[in-house]
Design an enzyme around this catalytic site. Structure first.
Site, PDB file in Angstrom:
ATOM      1  N   ASP A   1      -3.968   8.314  -1.874  1.00  0.00           N
ATOM      2  CA  ASP A   1      -4.217   8.738  -3.257  1.00  0.00           C
ATOM      3  C   ASP A   1      -4.703  10.183  -3.322  1.00  0.00           C
ATOM      4  O   ASP A   1      -5.584  10.591  -2.553  1.00  0.00           O
ATOM      5  CB  ASP A   1      -5.219   7.790  -3.918  1.00  0.00           C
TER       6      ASP A   1
ATOM      7  N   HIS B   1      -0.772   3.674   1.930  1.00  0.00           N
ATOM      8  CA  HIS B   1      -0.412   2.357   1.419  1.00  0.00           C
ATOM      9  C   HIS B   1       0.883   2.421   0.630  1.00  0.00           C
ATOM     10  O   HIS B   1       1.329   3.495   0.200  1.00  0.00           O
ATOM     11  CB  HIS B   1      -1.538   1.767   0.567  1.00  0.00           C
TER      12      HIS B   1
ATOM     13  N   HIS C   1       1.949   6.521   0.695  1.00  0.00           N
ATOM     14  CA  HIS C   1       1.166   7.691   0.270  1.00  0.00           C
ATOM     15  C   HIS C   1      -0.316   7.388   0.453  1.00  0.00           C
ATOM     16  O   HIS C   1      -0.704   6.236   0.674  1.00  0.00           O
ATOM     17  CB  HIS C   1       1.429   8.016  -1.212  1.00  0.00           C
TER      18      HIS C   1
ATOM     19  N   ARG D   1      -8.156   0.242 -10.698  1.00  0.00           N
ATOM     20  CA  ARG D   1      -8.575   1.063  -9.561  1.00  0.00           C
ATOM     21  C   ARG D   1      -9.559   2.137  -9.995  1.00  0.00           C
ATOM     22  O   ARG D   1      -9.326   2.807 -11.012  1.00  0.00           O
ATOM     23  CB  ARG D   1      -7.324   1.735  -8.984  1.00  0.00           C
TER      24      ARG D   1
HETATM   25  C1  SIN Z   1      -1.396   2.331  -5.629  1.00  0.00           C
HETATM   26  O1  SIN Z   1      -0.541   2.900  -4.943  1.00  0.00           O
HETATM   27  O2  SIN Z   1      -2.417   2.897  -6.018  1.00  0.00           O
HETATM   28  C2  SIN Z   1      -1.172   0.894  -6.017  1.00  0.00           C
HETATM   29  C3  SIN Z   1      -0.836  -0.022  -4.904  1.00  0.00           C
HETATM   30  C4  SIN Z   1      -0.467  -1.381  -5.403  1.00  0.00           C
HETATM   31  O3  SIN Z   1      -0.226  -1.572  -6.604  1.00  0.00           O
HETATM   32  O4  SIN Z   1      -0.396  -2.315  -4.609  1.00  0.00           O
END
Ligand code: SIN
Length: 287
Positions: free
Chosen positions: A105, A262, A103, A278
């Site tokens: 974000d 990612h 996906h 994040r």
């Molecule tokens: C995410 O998808 O924001 C997190 C990715 C991760 O935890 O590696």
């Protein structure tokens, strides 16, 4: 001047010689921003940041999102979304299963995020000391460029629907999530985005559908839409478009949500702790 070292994969570069806890002059910041646009994922090792410094550096890029899952934000810091398997006082301290599917974000919002700034506080290891819980990043500029012309022609002018509920409820490893509240549902109606978006800064074409949230392509029979999307999802994560980041505590990594997708690797479990924080940049409507 920062020392920029490409990973050798389709995307990603390490930047050395920068301490993100210190104020950065405009020229240095511009070099970092340009490197993000060029390499799509950039990272700095060995950083030591307070939450205030994490937020302050993030704000150099612009406005920050306040995540709609308030239960996963760091207490006292609504700008910081916690991604962790850690349980404190019987409660998860953040989201335990973010990134189970490919996906980008906030792809489910009318205005998806520009980029995310991810700080590794605690990284799990196996018994031999090998880090676990890597993150995979795929270049959507490389993916679009490599798509067969026939598929490009079919989808270039199409839009696709993204659905937050699709991604929120699908098979979750850590068990069912709390049902979405009425307020969360009201903030996340299904929205349409172009299948191919133009990067707002580089103007490069990027594939902009993802297996996590994209549900269908309106105007096509459902079975044809399913078939095309399956092809695009499979194509988007081909190994030649992927960089796999192996985390070290102190890594500060930024990904571009217009030009990458990612997915997290879930190969660890408590007592192996993973704790990441994040911030999420506000973006612009895809075109
Ligand atoms: C995410 O998808 O924001 C997190 C990715 C991760 O935890 O590696």
């Amino acid at each position: 001047m920062p020392d920029i070292r490409p990973t050798g994969a389709a995307l990603g570069a390490e930047i050395r010689g920068i301490d993100l806890s210190q104020p950065l002059d405009d020229a240095t910041f511009r070099t970092i921003e340009d490197a993000l646009h060029e390499h799509e994922v950039i990272f700095f090792r060995g950083q030591k940041l307070t939450p205030e410094q994490h937020i302050a550096f993030s704000r150099r890029f612009g406005e920050l999102e306040l995540h709609l899952r308030k239960d996963c934000c760091k207490p006292g810091y609504p700008e910081i979304f916690v991604v962790s398997n850690v349980i404190e006082n019987g409660k998860p301290i953040g989201t335990q299963d973010a990134g189970l599917f490919w996906h980008s974000d906030l792809a489910y919002m009318a205005v998806p995020s520009r980029g995310s700034l991810f700080y590794a506080h605690e990284v799990p290891h196996d018994d031999s000391g090998k880090p676990l819980g890597d993150t995979l990043f795929a270049s959507m500029t490389a993916a679009w460029t490599a798509l067969p012309e026939e598929i490009k022609r079919k989808v270039a002018d199409r839009r696709a629907v993204t659905s937050y509920a699709k991604g929120y409820y699908r098979d979750r490893k850590s068990g069912p999530r709390p049902p979405l509240t009425e307020a969360q549902k009201a903030r996340t109606p299904d929205v349409e985005h172009p299948v191919m978006r133009t990067h707002p800064y580089t103007k490069k074409p990027c594939l902009f559908v993802n297996e996590g949230y994209t549900s269908h392509i309106p105007g096509l029979p459902r079975d044809e839409s399913d078939r095309i999307l399956e092809t695009l999802f499979e194509h988007a994560s081909r190994p030649e478009f992927v960089y796999r980041h192996q985390w070290q505590a102190g890594d500060f990594l930024i990904w571009d949500n217009a030009s990458t997708q990612h997915r997290a690797v879930f190969d660890y479990a408590l007592p192996q702790r993973r704790r990441m924080e994040r911030t999420t940049l506000t973006g612009t409507a895809p075109f």
